[in-house]
Each structure stands twice: as structure tokens, then as C-alpha cells.
Design a protein around this motif. Structure first.
Motif, short mmCIF file in Angstrom:
data_model
loop_
_atom_site.label_atom_id
_atom_site.label_comp_id
_atom_site.label_asym_id
_atom_site.label_seq_id
_atom_site.Cartn_x
_atom_site.Cartn_y
_atom_site.Cartn_z
N GLN A 1 29.53 -16.79 68.25
CA GLN A 1 30.05 -16.36 69.55
C GLN A 1 30.03 -17.49 70.57
OE1 GLN A 1 28.22 -12.66 70.79
NE2 GLN A 1 28.71 -11.68 68.86
N HIS B 1 31.00 -20.27 73.11
CA HIS B 1 32.09 -20.34 74.07
C HIS B 1 31.76 -21.40 75.12
CE1 HIS B 1 29.21 -17.47 75.80
NE2 HIS B 1 29.55 -18.00 76.95
N SER C 1 31.93 -22.49 79.16
CA SER C 1 31.91 -21.90 80.50
C SER C 1 32.40 -22.96 81.48
CB SER C 1 30.50 -21.44 80.88
OG SER C 1 30.03 -20.47 79.99
N GLN D 1 23.13 -22.38 76.09
CA GLN D 1 23.63 -21.01 76.00
C GLN D 1 22.50 -20.07 75.57
OE1 GLN D 1 27.48 -20.66 74.16
NE2 GLN D 1 27.15 -18.52 73.63
N GLY E 1 25.18 -21.83 80.92
CA GLY E 1 26.52 -22.05 80.40
C GLY E 1 26.82 -23.53 80.39
N THR F 1 24.89 -22.41 85.63
CA THR F 1 24.97 -20.96 85.50
C THR F 1 26.44 -20.55 85.56
OG1 THR F 1 22.80 -20.70 86.52
CG2 THR F 1 24.26 -18.77 86.53
N PRO F 2 26.92 -19.81 84.56
CA PRO F 2 28.33 -19.41 84.57
C PRO F 2 28.65 -18.55 85.79
CG PRO F 2 27.34 -18.96 82.43
CD PRO F 2 26.22 -19.33 83.36
N SER G 1 31.24 -16.60 85.86
CA SER G 1 31.77 -15.34 85.34
C SER G 1 31.46 -15.26 83.85
CB SER G 1 33.27 -15.25 85.57
OG SER G 1 33.93 -16.32 84.94
N LYS G 2 31.52 -14.06 83.34
CA LYS G 2 31.29 -13.86 81.91
C LYS G 2 32.46 -14.47 81.13
CE LYS G 2 30.50 -10.34 78.52
NZ LYS G 2 29.49 -9.58 78.02
N ALA G 3 32.13 -15.14 80.04
CA ALA G 3 33.17 -15.77 79.23
C ALA G 3 34.11 -14.70 78.68
CB ALA G 3 32.54 -16.54 78.08
N ASN H 1 36.40 -12.73 76.12
CA ASN H 1 36.25 -12.47 74.70
C ASN H 1 37.52 -12.93 73.98
OD1 ASN H 1 35.15 -11.63 72.34
ND2 ASN H 1 35.19 -9.45 72.79
#
Length: 182
Positions: free
Chosen positions: A9, A11, A13, A123, A128, A162-163, A165-167, A169
Motif C-alpha cells: 500500500q 504511496h 504524499s 510511512q 508522509g 505530515t500529510p 490529506s489522506k493519500a 486510493n
């Protein structure tokens, strides 16, 4: 998060803010980096960490590189601000050593593995990151300012924080599309 979930998973950021890694988190991130595959134990890496004032120094290096390329106006101003897109930027450099059994490409790949290990460790710690290269990774002004010589190579700039926003999908490629058997 278990290791397989982390890897499958993975990703990037791209939008990062404070806080960046604290001292303990940075120690863990760097500990992950130095476990990268390393044929002949050459430790062919160097990590240049920029945070706080260091981000401004890295921005000045990018600014001088942009000036040397003849850029002006917004492009020149943007160059100076690039490192400030995250609270920390780690420049990952492959430091190549002459070795009869370990070619430069293998040492570059080892440094690349260190970069990925750092991003995955960040992560896993709830932070992020995004691994960027771009023209500055190959620019002679940047290379000189960071002491990158000969076959050494900047393999990337790892932005950490720190991200915001959420990555998303994103659909992963089907591994079967890239596999063949002999």
C-alpha cells in the motif's frame, strides 16, 4: 501496520506540513536506510538533511542552479522555495567507490534502496513522504554545492512531513503485466 501492508500500500504524499520527523523518528528512518542491500559492505550512501534554516540553504543552492541555467522571474523565485514544501528534505547521494566486483550502477541502486527504506520507515511512523528527483538532481551547481563528484549521483530528494490529506486510493498495476517466465 505490518510490513506486507506497508509495501503493498506504498504511496507518495506530495502535500506535506509540520510536524516533520522528530529526532527519534529520524534515527529510525536513518536506521532503516543503512539496512539497504549493500554488496561488499561499501555503504555507498550519504544523506544530507535539510530542515529549518537548512531548507533555506538548499533553496539557495537551487536558486543558484536556476540562475546558472538562465532562468528568471517566477521560475527563479520557485527554485528558492522548492525545499520549503516539506519540513524536512533528505538528499540521498550515492557515493561511488572503486571496487572490482561492485559497479557504480549497483552502488546507485543501493542508495535508491536506502531512499525507499527511509520513505517506508517514515510511512510506518505515521509520517508522509515523496521521493523527487527532477533536474536539480543532475545539475552541476547542485552537485558541486553538495560535494557530489565523479560517478557519485544524487538519487533523489526525499521530502518528509505530515500529510495534508489522506493519500488517494490509486489502482495498482497488475503485477502479471510485468512478469514472464523462462
Amino acid at each position: 501496520m505490518d510490513a506486507l501492508t506497508l509495501l503493498t500500500q506504498r504511496h507518495s504524499s506530495p502535500r506535506l506540513t509540520e510536524p516533520g520527523p522528530d529526532a527519534s523518528q529520524l534515527d529510525t528512518i536513518l536506521a532503516a536506510a543503512v539496512k539497504a542491500p549493500d554488496h561488499a559492505a561499501l555503504t555507498p550512501w550519504q544523506f544530507v538533511i535539510a530542515q529549518g534554516e537548512g531548507l533555506l540553504k538548499l533553496g539557495e543552492i537551487f536558486y543558484r542552479a536556476a540562475q546558472a541555467k538562465g532562468e528568471s522571474g517566477e521560475a527563479l523565485a520557485r527554485a528558492r522555495l522548492l525545499p520549503t514544501r516539506a519540513p524536512m528534505v533528505i538528499t540521498v547521494i550515492a557515493k561511488v567507490q572503486a571496487h572490482p566486483k561492485v559497479p557504480a550502477i549497483e552502488q546507485h541502486l543501493s542508495a535508491g534502496c536506502a531512499a525507499m527504506a527511509m520513505q517506508m520507515a517514515a510511512q510506518a511512523l505515521g509520517l508522509g513522504g515523496i521521493w523527487r528527483t527532477g533536474s536539480y538532481a543532475f545539475d552541476p551547481v547542485v552537485r558541486q554545492a553538495l560535494g557530489v563528484e565523479g560517478e557519485d549521483q544524487i538519487v533523489g530528494f526525499l521530502y518528509l512531513g505530515t500529510p495534508l490529506s489522506k493519500a488517494p486510493n490509486k489502482k495498482s498495476p497488475d503485477p502479471a503485466d510485468y512478469v514472464c517466465y523462462l
